[in-house]
Design a protein around this motif. Structure first.
Motif, short mmCIF file in Angstrom:
data_model
loop_
_atom_site.label_atom_id
_atom_site.label_comp_id
_atom_site.label_asym_id
_atom_site.label_seq_id
_atom_site.Cartn_x
_atom_site.Cartn_y
_atom_site.Cartn_z
N VAL A 50 0.87 -1.01 -0.20
CA VAL A 50 -0.11 0.01 -0.04
C VAL A 50 1.06 1.36 -0.13
O VAL A 50 1.69 1.36 0.64
N LEU A 51 0.53 1.98 -1.02
CA LEU A 51 1.41 3.37 -1.12
C LEU A 51 0.52 4.50 -0.70
O LEU A 51 -0.67 4.58 -1.34
N PRO A 52 1.01 5.33 0.17
CA PRO A 52 0.26 6.34 0.82
C PRO A 52 0.03 7.40 -0.30
O PRO A 52 1.09 8.02 -0.46
N MET A 53 -1.05 7.73 -0.62
CA MET A 53 -1.30 8.80 -1.50
C MET A 53 -1.84 10.09 -0.99
O MET A 53 -2.67 9.88 0.08
N GLY A 54 -1.64 11.25 -1.10
CA GLY A 54 -2.27 12.62 -0.79
C GLY A 54 -3.76 12.59 -1.30
O GLY A 54 -4.02 11.85 -2.31
N THR A 55 -4.81 12.97 -0.43
CA THR A 55 -6.06 13.31 -0.85
C THR A 55 -5.93 14.35 -2.09
O THR A 55 -4.82 15.23 -2.25
N PHE A 56 -7.29 14.80 -2.34
CA PHE A 56 -7.33 16.06 -3.34
C PHE A 56 -6.79 17.39 -2.62
O PHE A 56 -6.28 18.16 -3.41
N ALA A 57 -6.68 17.30 -1.39
CA ALA A 57 -6.21 18.36 -0.79
C ALA A 57 -4.75 18.85 -0.96
O ALA A 57 -3.96 19.87 -0.70
N GLU A 58 -4.05 17.49 -1.15
CA GLU A 58 -2.45 17.62 -0.98
C GLU A 58 -1.96 17.47 -2.46
O GLU A 58 -0.40 16.95 -2.70
N THR A 59 -2.65 17.41 -3.34
CA THR A 59 -2.30 17.27 -4.86
C THR A 59 -2.81 18.44 -5.93
O THR A 59 -3.55 19.10 -5.45
N SER A 60 -2.17 18.50 -6.76
CA SER A 60 -2.51 19.51 -8.00
C SER A 60 -3.25 18.33 -9.01
O SER A 60 -2.70 17.25 -9.08
N GLY A 61 -4.08 19.11 -9.80
CA GLY A 61 -4.78 18.02 -10.87
C GLY A 61 -5.74 18.95 -11.41
O GLY A 61 -5.97 20.18 -11.40
N THR A 62 -6.67 18.13 -12.10
CA THR A 62 -7.72 18.60 -13.16
C THR A 62 -8.81 17.50 -12.98
O THR A 62 -8.78 16.42 -13.25
N PHE A 63 -10.30 18.23 -12.73
CA PHE A 63 -11.43 17.46 -12.56
C PHE A 63 -12.27 18.28 -14.00
O PHE A 63 -12.06 19.58 -14.12
N VAL A 64 -12.77 17.39 -14.56
CA VAL A 64 -13.73 17.85 -15.90
C VAL A 64 -15.29 17.64 -15.35
O VAL A 64 -15.52 16.57 -15.07
N ASN A 65 -15.96 18.69 -15.03
CA ASN A 65 -17.12 18.38 -14.61
C ASN A 65 -18.32 18.12 -15.62
O ASN A 65 -18.09 17.73 -16.81
N ALA A 66 -19.56 17.96 -15.13
CA ALA A 66 -20.48 17.23 -16.04
C ALA A 66 -20.81 18.21 -17.23
O ALA A 66 -21.73 17.67 -18.09
N ASN A 67 -20.62 19.40 -17.35
CA ASN A 67 -20.55 20.22 -18.51
C ASN A 67 -19.37 19.99 -19.37
O ASN A 67 -19.30 20.62 -20.53
#
Length: 716
Positions: free
Chosen positions: A579-596
């Motif tokens: 098991v590799l400990p990953m950061g939550t959404f608060a601890e990473t950068s990234g992109t979400f594409v919403n329903a639009n």
């Protein structure tokens, strides 16, 4: 003056306004400040506080700007001696009974009353009488109360009635005995209830889990995106010492307006849950031991090479696009096409006809102005609360809103039609028949509304997407949309279903929706016939898969299971090898594409817990160890640019037709099912929410308590 506008004068400045527009709206648009407490642009006018009194020429007395419609030639003074004297008098009355709680009040430093009192209050009160004291209300586990501080602006009352749609708060008593209260023995338990905390201009309503934990000036506000549903609400995280203390809304009219759900607001407590994993762990002779990152990643890379093409990858639908893209590259590099984010889907027949992007099919702003909407297989208020809010606005404005679902839920508005037969497919078939000229009057009324409306849509909900006859449901719904001219779309699960489709996190499509020559196993296939190796990314199979017990069985059957996860729940504790400990959404950068289809990038807002790392960085290093070409990414921006470029290169032709031309799915399956088993409680939807203790104490949290605590049991 024209028919569309009138001219008024404010402080000697000429302004144009719409006839009937309230004066305070005009001054706000012109950046002319008028103090206020009860006025809010999203709520009806109450004119309770009188703080916005201004001087209007030829008026006998000062008038409230929030409740005074403009008229041609009106002359207004907001800073004249008469206006300021009126405003100061109102402030003096408001402070008569307000307690001197500022040093201990959570609202201190960001309090509207405190701010305005600095400009309009007296240094010393002229009143020496005893202040009144009001008993605090118990509004539930999310909102704390100090009702003695209340100034009776009624923003909270109007929000519950007008926005939430259920009047959970109201006023009782008269005169100086007036109080804000609930129904006897009741609390405030709507899925948007936390917004009254932001609306309260004083410290009467506060965030209960956050209470007394920080001061406003100790924290920094950082922007981020909500990680729980397909709306992609814009948030501000208030961070102190690298830890998220609370979440508040960030205004974006095109997405979440000024509201957020309780799930988005209070789930941040789960970031620091007791079972948060802080170091990589590996299993030696059946026992866990801590390892360095180098050792753990070397073991993972070696085992993934050994397993090769017999690898299955299950991905959280709330993984970022960057994480999904790297997982896609690693999976294909190892010779496998078995990668999927559609964890709770049961029916994959005709998946090659699925739309490229599972979007809503219409803009969120258009939904609230829709003339007709048909929602298929959904407990919409619990699945996507802010979408339900937009749908409610459409219904209140006179739109025809219909549901096809065997269970009738409380939607807090008048539903035009509810097709609640126990067979979703049969109900949709009857609507299609009505669109083709046959069927009963009830079905024809909804079909006519969809056909006649300038804005109309058919939306597939999450219960329908989990249905074992999903292929038939989508085929019929798309056919109905085509016959009526309505838009067609999905209220998809997770924060990034659209982005993961674009990133190629599917067994039958790669980046840019390019078809895969030899499609791999779907999520359901991987559970039914486990591969030799499983890579779980942000997934707790016992809770996140359609069949939780099959998820546990698949982990036990696989030769090698590696999980990239922020938490060590019991399922991973029992069955994983690394098991590799990953950061939550608060601890990473990234992109979400919403329903639009709107991409929204965000940065990390908190310090990683322990030795946890952002998911994309873990995958980047793993890719390098696996000799994945061109994997030396420096930032998520670089990965996003590559996704866009790769997508353009792969993109050929147009989005496939939305299923009306698909063949009849085979083999046939039963279309009657108890849909209750498909309805995932809203506060059990993902690992972060499941660990937010305050949410688990709510009515909806208790409704889902039949599912086990991820920290205490591995039974789904």
């Amino acid at each position: 003056m024209s028919g569309d506008t009138v001219k008024i004068e404010v402080n000697g400045q000429e302004l144009e306004a719409r006839p009937g527009q309230m004066l305070i709206e005009v001054t706000d648009a012109a950046n002319i400040y008028i103090p206020r407490f009860c006025y809010h642009e999203k709520l009806s006018v109450a004119a309770n506080c009188r703080m916005c009194l201004v001087e209007v020429e030829n008026a006998l007395k000062p008038l409230p700007a929030c409740a005074t419609p403009v008229a041609e030639g009106m002359k207004v003074q907001t800073r004249s001696p008469a206006a300021i004297e009126a405003q100061k008098s109102v402030m003096e009355f408001l402070l008569i009974n307000h307690p001197l709680d500022c040093p201990i009040c959570d609202q201190g430093g960001e309090c509207e009353l405190q701010d305005i009192a600095m400009g309009y209050g007296r240094g010393i009160s002229r009143f020496t009488e005893h202040k009144r004291v009001i008993q605090d209300e118990n509004l539930g586990p999310l909102i704390s109360t100090d009702m003695t501080r209340c100034i009776l602006c009624t923003r909270c009352v109007r929000f519950t009635e007008e926005i939430a749609g259920i009047q959970e708060l109201g006023t009782i008593g008269r005169g100086d005995r007036t109080e804000i209260s609930t129904y006897i023995g009741a609390g405030v338990d709507h899925e948007l209830s936390g917004n009254i905390i932001d609306l309260c201009p004083v410290g009467a309503l506060n965030n209960k889990p956050y209470r007394f934990s920080a001061r406003a000036w100790e924290m920094v506000a950082l922007p981020t995106i909500a990680p729980h549903d397909c709306i992609g609400s814009n948030l501000n995280a208030h961070v102190m010492g690298g830890r998220v203390k609370r979440i508040v809304p960030r205004t974006n009219e095109a997405v979440n307006e000024t509201w957020i759900t309780d799930r988005d607001r209070f789930s941040c407590a789960g970031i620091y849950a007791d079972d948060r994993l802080e170091t990589p762990i590996i299993r030696d002779d059946g026992e866990w031991r801590e390892a360095t990152w180098d050792e753990a990643l070397d073991i993972v890379a070696a085992d993934l090479r050994r397993i090769g093409a017999d690898l299955g990858v299950l991905v959280s639908p709330s993984a970022t696009s960057e994480e999904g893209y790297l997982l896609n590259r690693i999976t294909r590099h190892l010779g496998s096409n078995s990668i999927d984010y559609r964890l709770r889907r049961r029916d994959f027949r005709n998946q090659e006809f699925d739309p490229w992007r599972p979007t809503l099919g219409m803009e969120l702003g258009d939904i609230e102005q829709a003339d007709a909407l048909l929602i298929v297989g959904s407990n919409l208020r619990k699945e996507v609360p802010l979408l339900a809010h937009r749908v409610r606005k459409a219904a209140v404005a006179g739109g025809h809103v219909a549901f096809v679902h065997p269970v009738r839920y409380e939607y807090l508005f008048d539903v035009s039609s509810y097709f609640d037969g126990d067979d979703l497919v049969a109900e949709l078939a009857a609507l299609v028949a009505a669109a083709e000229g046959d069927g009963s009057e009830d079905y024809r009324a909804t079909v006519t509304a969809l056909s006649d409306g300038d804005r109309s849509g058919v939306i597939i909900g999450q219960i329908a997407m989990r249905h074992p006859a999903f292929a038939q449901i989508t085929r019929l719904a798309a056919k109905l949309a085509k016959l009526t001219g309505a838009s067609y779309g999905f209220a998809s699960e997770g924060a990034n279903a659209v982005g993961l489709c674009e990133a190629g996190v599917l067994p039958h499509r790669g980046v840019g929706f390019k078809p895969v020559e030899n499609p791999g196993a779907t999520a359901a296939d991987m559970l039914a016939q486990p591969p030799r190796g499983l890579l779980l990314f942000g997934v707790e199979p016992e809770f996140d898969c359609a069949d939780g017990q099959a998820g546990l069985a698949a982990m036990r059957a696989a030769e090698f299971v590696v999980a990239v996860s922020p938490y060590l729940g019991d399922g991973l504790n029992d069955c994983a090898d690394v098991v590799l400990p990953m950061g939550t959404f608060a601890e990473t950068s990234g992109t979400f594409v919403n329903a639009n289809g709107r991409p929204q990038s965000f940065g990390g807002i908190a310090q990683p817990v322990g030795e946890s790392r952002p998911g994309w960085k873990i995958l980047r290093v793993l890719g390098n160890l696996l000799d994945l070409p061109d994997c030396a990414y420096e930032s998520t921006d670089e990965i996003v640019r590559e996704i866009v470029t790769a997508g353009k290169q792969a993109l050929v032709g147009e989005d496939p037709p939305n299923l009306p031309d698909a063949p009849e799915p085979s083999p046939a399956v039963t279309t009657r099912i108890d849909v209750a088993e498909l309805d995932v409680p809203m506060y059990r939807i993902d690992a972060l929410v499941r660990r937010a203790e305050a949410l688990q104490l709510t009515r909806d949290g208790q409704a889902g308590s039949g599912a086990a605590d991820p920290r205490k049991s591995a039974q789904g």
